[in-house]
Enzyme design. Structure first.
Site, PDB file in Angstrom:
ATOM      1  N   HIS A   1       1.202  -1.340  -0.148  1.00  0.00           N
ATOM      2  CA  HIS A   1      -0.052  -0.331   0.376  1.00  0.00           C
ATOM      3  C   HIS A   1       0.859   1.799   0.035  1.00  0.00           C
ATOM      4  O   HIS A   1       1.983   1.388   0.555  1.00  0.00           O
ATOM      5  CB  HIS A   1      -0.966   0.210   1.139  1.00  0.00           C
ATOM      6  CG  HIS A   1      -2.652   0.693   0.917  1.00  0.00           C
ATOM      7  ND1 HIS A   1      -1.835   2.327   1.094  1.00  0.00           N
ATOM      8  CD2 HIS A   1      -3.235   1.231   0.606  1.00  0.00           C
ATOM      9  CE1 HIS A   1      -3.181   2.793   1.471  1.00  0.00           C
ATOM     10  NE2 HIS A   1      -3.544   2.316   0.781  1.00  0.00           N
TER      11      HIS A   1
ATOM     12  N   GLU B   1      -4.515   1.917  -7.639  1.00  0.00           N
ATOM     13  CA  GLU B   1      -4.437   2.873  -6.603  1.00  0.00           C
ATOM     14  C   GLU B   1      -3.800   4.018  -6.527  1.00  0.00           C
ATOM     15  O   GLU B   1      -2.327   4.712  -5.978  1.00  0.00           O
ATOM     16  CB  GLU B   1      -4.215   2.274  -4.794  1.00  0.00           C
ATOM     17  CG  GLU B   1      -4.740   1.569  -4.040  1.00  0.00           C
ATOM     18  CD  GLU B   1      -5.650   0.931  -3.484  1.00  0.00           C
ATOM     19  OE1 GLU B   1      -6.604   1.241  -2.788  1.00  0.00           O
ATOM     20  OE2 GLU B   1      -4.706   1.504  -2.660  1.00  0.00           O
TER      21      GLU B   1
ATOM     22  N   GLY C   1     -11.288   2.690   1.156  1.00  0.00           N
ATOM     23  CA  GLY C   1     -10.913   2.740   2.594  1.00  0.00           C
ATOM     24  C   GLY C   1     -12.016   3.518   3.286  1.00  0.00           C
ATOM     25  O   GLY C   1     -12.378   2.948   3.769  1.00  0.00           O
ATOM     26  N   GLY C   2     -11.822   5.027   2.956  1.00  0.00           N
ATOM     27  CA  GLY C   2     -12.490   5.711   3.605  1.00  0.00           C
ATOM     28  C   GLY C   2     -13.680   5.370   4.245  1.00  0.00           C
ATOM     29  O   GLY C   2     -15.069   5.386   5.178  1.00  0.00           O
TER      30      GLY C   2
HETATM   31  C1  PEP Z   1      -6.671   2.699  -0.190  1.00  0.00           C
HETATM   32  O1  PEP Z   1      -6.476   3.575   0.733  1.00  0.00           O
HETATM   33  O2  PEP Z   1      -6.609   1.901   0.076  1.00  0.00           O
HETATM   34  C2  PEP Z   1      -7.966   3.544   0.294  1.00  0.00           C
HETATM   35  C3  PEP Z   1      -9.164   3.207  -0.953  1.00  0.00           C
HETATM   36  O3  PEP Z   1      -8.525   4.885   0.673  1.00  0.00           O
HETATM   37  P1  PEP Z   1      -9.735   6.170   0.082  1.00  0.00           P
HETATM   38  O4  PEP Z   1     -11.356   4.684  -0.670  1.00  0.00           O
HETATM   39  O5  PEP Z   1     -10.788   6.236   1.331  1.00  0.00           O
HETATM   40  O6  PEP Z   1      -9.100   7.449  -0.800  1.00  0.00           O
END
Ligand code: PEP
Length: 221
Positions: A97, A146, A205-206
């Site tokens: 990550h 990502e 994530g969030g």
């Molecule tokens: C992550 O950190 O893997 C991520 C996808 O975060 P978010 O969905 O909050 O952007």
């Protein structure tokens, strides 16, 4: 029909009590994992045993993943959780990550070792890449694209960009069977990504911290 992976990355959030409340929301809603979808929750390590027991009792089809795995085997590596230990509770492990690369200085070489360790215990690494040039270790079959600018910002990448990256990753790495998209995914935008034929799911994530929002994502994906 392609199989969709929907992965929740809780990062360093939630106590045991908060995790129980999150799980109870699913049970209250009579949640069933929809056909053709693999729902994977990646809590902090300390919650894995508790959540595993809860899932076995109430929602057996949800799978568990760790957010990381040690690049070392068992032994004198203070503070590390190794692949054999993770495997007691989980089937997946997120590796690489961008937050691990940034805050814990993880290098391509370390990540290669982590992937080897995960595979040696039959854990499936969900290997995060930040772009189409990120090195992917051999043996990786599930990749999450990502882009850093999209993580936690509320500004997702476009499905067109994500599609282009997924195509390149699959072309360059024939062993990769699934490419997920991650970065500001919500219940409202999830299907703009999962409708793309080369995108095989999402890493969230969030929005995964709120059970209601996560159920919406699973439903709309
Ligand atoms: C992550 O950190 O893997 C991520 C996808 O975060 P978010 O969905 O909050 O952007």
């Amino acid at each position: 029909m392609k199989k969709l992976f929907i992965v929740a990355n809780w990062k360093s959030n939630k106590t045991r009590l908060e995790a129980r409340e999150w799980l109870q929301q699913f049970v209250k809603r009579d949640f069933q994992v929809p056909q053709g979808k693999e729902v994977i929750v990646c809590p902090p390590y300390h919650l894995l045993p508790f959540i595993k027991d809860y899932l076995l009792e109430y929602i057996a089809e949800i799978k568990l993943g760790a957010q990381d795995v040690s690049s070392f085997p068992s032994g004198s590596y203070t503070g590390q959780i190794n692949a054999t230990q993770v495997k007691e509770f989980a089937e997946y492990a997120i590796v690489g990550h961008s937050e691990r690369r940034k805050y814990f200085s993880e290098t391509d070489e370390m990540l290669e070792e982590k992937v080897k360790m995960a595979l040696s215990q039959d854990l499936t690494p969900i290997f995060c890449v930040q772009g189409k040039e990120t090195k992917i270790p051999s043996g990786v079959t599930v990749v999450a694209y990502e882009p850093i600018a999209a993580i936690g910002t509320g500004n997702p990448d476009t499905p067109e960009d994500a599609e282009e990256v997924a195509v390149v990753i699959k072309q360059k790495n024939p062993q990769v069977k699934a490419v997920l998209y991650g970065g500001s995914v919500t219940a409202d935008n999830v299907n703009s990504f999962t409708n793309v034929s080369v995108i095989d799911g999402v890493l969230v994530g969030g929005a995964s911290l709120d059970a209601k929002k996560f159920v919406g994502i699973v439903g709309n994906a």
